[in-house]
Design a protein around this motif. Sequence first.
Motif, short mmCIF file in Angstrom:
data_model
loop_
_atom_site.label_atom_id
_atom_site.label_comp_id
_atom_site.label_asym_id
_atom_site.label_seq_id
_atom_site.Cartn_x
_atom_site.Cartn_y
_atom_site.Cartn_z
N ASP A 130 11.41 -19.76 11.05
CA ASP A 130 11.14 -19.05 12.05
C ASP A 130 9.90 -18.52 12.13
O ASP A 130 9.33 -17.60 11.24
CB ASP A 130 12.02 -17.81 11.91
CG ASP A 130 12.10 -16.98 13.15
OD1 ASP A 130 11.17 -16.87 13.94
OD2 ASP A 130 13.20 -16.32 13.50
N PRO A 131 8.90 -18.85 13.31
CA PRO A 131 7.66 -18.40 13.15
C PRO A 131 7.54 -16.87 13.29
O PRO A 131 6.41 -16.26 12.63
CB PRO A 131 7.12 -19.00 14.75
CG PRO A 131 8.14 -19.99 14.99
CD PRO A 131 9.38 -19.68 14.26
N ALA A 132 8.21 -16.30 13.74
CA ALA A 132 8.27 -14.47 13.81
C ALA A 132 8.40 -14.03 12.49
O ALA A 132 7.67 -13.26 12.03
CB ALA A 132 9.33 -14.15 14.50
N LEU A 133 9.28 -14.57 11.60
CA LEU A 133 9.51 -14.18 10.05
C LEU A 133 8.06 -14.69 9.33
O LEU A 133 7.80 -13.86 8.36
CB LEU A 133 10.84 -14.87 9.65
CG LEU A 133 11.98 -14.29 10.24
CD1 LEU A 133 13.16 -14.80 9.33
CD2 LEU A 133 12.12 -12.54 10.32
N TRP A 201 2.57 -9.60 14.20
CA TRP A 201 4.12 -9.51 13.91
C TRP A 201 4.48 -8.39 15.13
O TRP A 201 5.69 -8.87 15.62
CB TRP A 201 4.17 -8.88 12.63
CG TRP A 201 5.39 -8.02 12.36
CD1 TRP A 201 5.51 -6.85 12.15
CD2 TRP A 201 6.62 -8.60 12.38
NE1 TRP A 201 6.72 -6.34 11.79
CE2 TRP A 201 7.61 -7.58 12.11
CE3 TRP A 201 7.21 -9.65 12.64
CZ2 TRP A 201 8.97 -7.64 12.14
CZ3 TRP A 201 8.67 -10.04 12.80
CH2 TRP A 201 9.49 -9.06 12.31
N LEU A 202 3.82 -7.64 15.60
CA LEU A 202 4.41 -6.70 16.18
C LEU A 202 4.87 -7.36 17.72
O LEU A 202 5.54 -6.98 18.63
CB LEU A 202 3.52 -5.62 16.63
CG LEU A 202 3.45 -4.31 15.51
CD1 LEU A 202 2.26 -3.54 15.75
CD2 LEU A 202 4.86 -3.78 15.37
N GLY A 207 11.86 -9.73 19.37
CA GLY A 207 12.83 -10.93 19.25
C GLY A 207 13.75 -10.85 17.93
O GLY A 207 14.61 -11.51 17.99
N VAL A 208 13.50 -9.94 17.04
CA VAL A 208 14.10 -10.14 15.70
C VAL A 208 14.70 -8.83 15.51
O VAL A 208 16.00 -8.93 14.90
CB VAL A 208 12.77 -10.33 14.49
CG1 VAL A 208 13.55 -10.59 13.24
CG2 VAL A 208 12.16 -11.48 15.02
N ALA A 209 14.13 -7.58 15.59
CA ALA A 209 14.70 -6.50 15.43
C ALA A 209 15.90 -5.82 16.26
O ALA A 209 15.94 -6.48 17.43
CB ALA A 209 13.77 -5.18 15.56
N VAL A 218 11.51 -5.74 9.54
CA VAL A 218 13.07 -6.07 9.59
C VAL A 218 13.18 -7.47 8.97
O VAL A 218 12.55 -8.48 9.02
CB VAL A 218 13.38 -5.80 10.89
CG1 VAL A 218 13.26 -4.46 11.49
CG2 VAL A 218 12.87 -6.88 11.90
N SER A 219 14.62 -7.66 8.74
CA SER A 219 15.18 -8.76 8.12
C SER A 219 15.47 -9.59 9.30
O SER A 219 15.44 -9.28 10.35
CB SER A 219 16.33 -8.66 7.10
OG SER A 219 17.39 -8.24 7.95
N GLN A 220 15.98 -10.91 8.99
CA GLN A 220 16.32 -11.70 9.99
C GLN A 220 17.66 -11.37 10.84
O GLN A 220 17.91 -11.88 12.04
CB GLN A 220 16.49 -13.21 9.39
CG GLN A 220 17.47 -13.41 8.37
CD GLN A 220 17.55 -14.94 7.79
OE1 GLN A 220 17.09 -15.62 8.21
NE2 GLN A 220 18.34 -14.84 6.77
N ARG A 221 18.26 -10.29 10.00
CA ARG A 221 19.39 -9.67 10.61
C ARG A 221 19.05 -8.62 11.67
O ARG A 221 19.94 -7.85 12.42
CB ARG A 221 20.49 -9.17 9.76
CG ARG A 221 20.92 -10.24 8.89
CD ARG A 221 22.12 -9.69 7.64
NE ARG A 221 22.74 -10.60 6.82
CZ ARG A 221 23.56 -10.39 5.91
NH1 ARG A 221 23.98 -8.98 5.98
NH2 ARG A 221 24.22 -11.45 5.49
N GLY A 222 17.68 -8.08 11.58
CA GLY A 222 17.35 -7.22 12.56
C GLY A 222 17.26 -5.79 11.94
O GLY A 222 16.95 -4.94 12.71
N THR A 223 17.46 -5.58 10.64
CA THR A 223 17.55 -4.41 9.97
C THR A 223 16.46 -4.16 9.00
O THR A 223 15.79 -5.20 8.81
CB THR A 223 19.05 -4.22 9.52
OG1 THR A 223 19.06 -5.05 8.47
CG2 THR A 223 19.93 -3.96 10.41
N ARG A 224 16.29 -2.64 8.78
CA ARG A 224 15.16 -2.79 7.91
C ARG A 224 15.07 -3.31 6.62
O ARG A 224 16.25 -3.59 5.69
CB ARG A 224 15.13 -1.20 7.49
CG ARG A 224 14.10 -0.73 6.64
CD ARG A 224 13.94 0.95 6.44
NE ARG A 224 14.18 1.67 7.25
CZ ARG A 224 13.01 2.20 8.00
NH1 ARG A 224 11.80 1.67 7.61
NH2 ARG A 224 13.36 2.86 8.98
#
Length: 307
Positions: A130-133, A201-202, A207-209, A218-224
Amino acid sequence: MSTQQPPIERYLTHLQAERRVAARTLTLYTDALTRLAAGAAELHIELNALQSHHVRMLLARAHTGGLSPRSLALQLSAWRGFYRWWGLQGGVKLNPVEGVRAPKAAKPLPKALPVDQAVALANQSPEHTDPALAARDHAIVELLYGSGLRVGELVALDCQAGDAAAGWVDLADGSAQVRGKGSKWRSVPVGSAARDALQAWLAVRPGVASAGEAALFVSQRGTRLSTSQVRTRLKTLALQAGLPTSVHPHMLRHSFASHLLQSSGDLRAVQELLGHANISTTQVYTKLDFQHLAKVYDAAHPRAKRR
């Protein structure tokens, strides 16, 4: 238990049969008490006549012989337990080991990466499906190494300032406001490399959070993101960068402090940036700095070579 047995043997039997200590503990105590008996014999003193200054003498000999502070502490514990038990048996009136303490173990120096390895890790393009991660991981490394944050301070950062925020980054100002130990706030600079990584990153974070999530990372689940997740990712990134050592977040904080001190020599500034309440906590980095200088000296000075 036969009272005809030597007191040390009786005590070891007591440990095994009545206290049911582990086999490893029994072995360690046997070795320690064997040393005690041998030392008393060398001093030509009976075990029931040993006094505190004799115990300190035996301790000093063992230390000179290479026994580590930790091993000395274990040895003293075995001796102290033996005399305490023997006193209850009526064998001695006073415990000569009471009040005798092993030398303090030297605090290990914090591990810092060499400058080239720290830069290689920061320049590493994270391998992620995942490029975002991948952008997130890059920003994390840049912020840990570039600003010297604790991992707990990093994961507590929010995207925006607010009364409920435990910290945030001001990209326009090039700074981060973090709440460290003792709930004390401090401001740390965010360098250009970290700002660029954070902006990247911002740009993809939405698209992730999860909706309404305030956390900056945030993690790939969208949480902290949690501290353990940061540690896991950092180990993976270090392997991908080809670093020969396992890297954890605090190692990057140590690297930040050590490299900054090597370049500036300003211990007080490093103290402020790290958020240390006492300068003595920061002074450990002067030892790291001296190690660096000593290596340079050994490698470059014509008189440094030892025969």
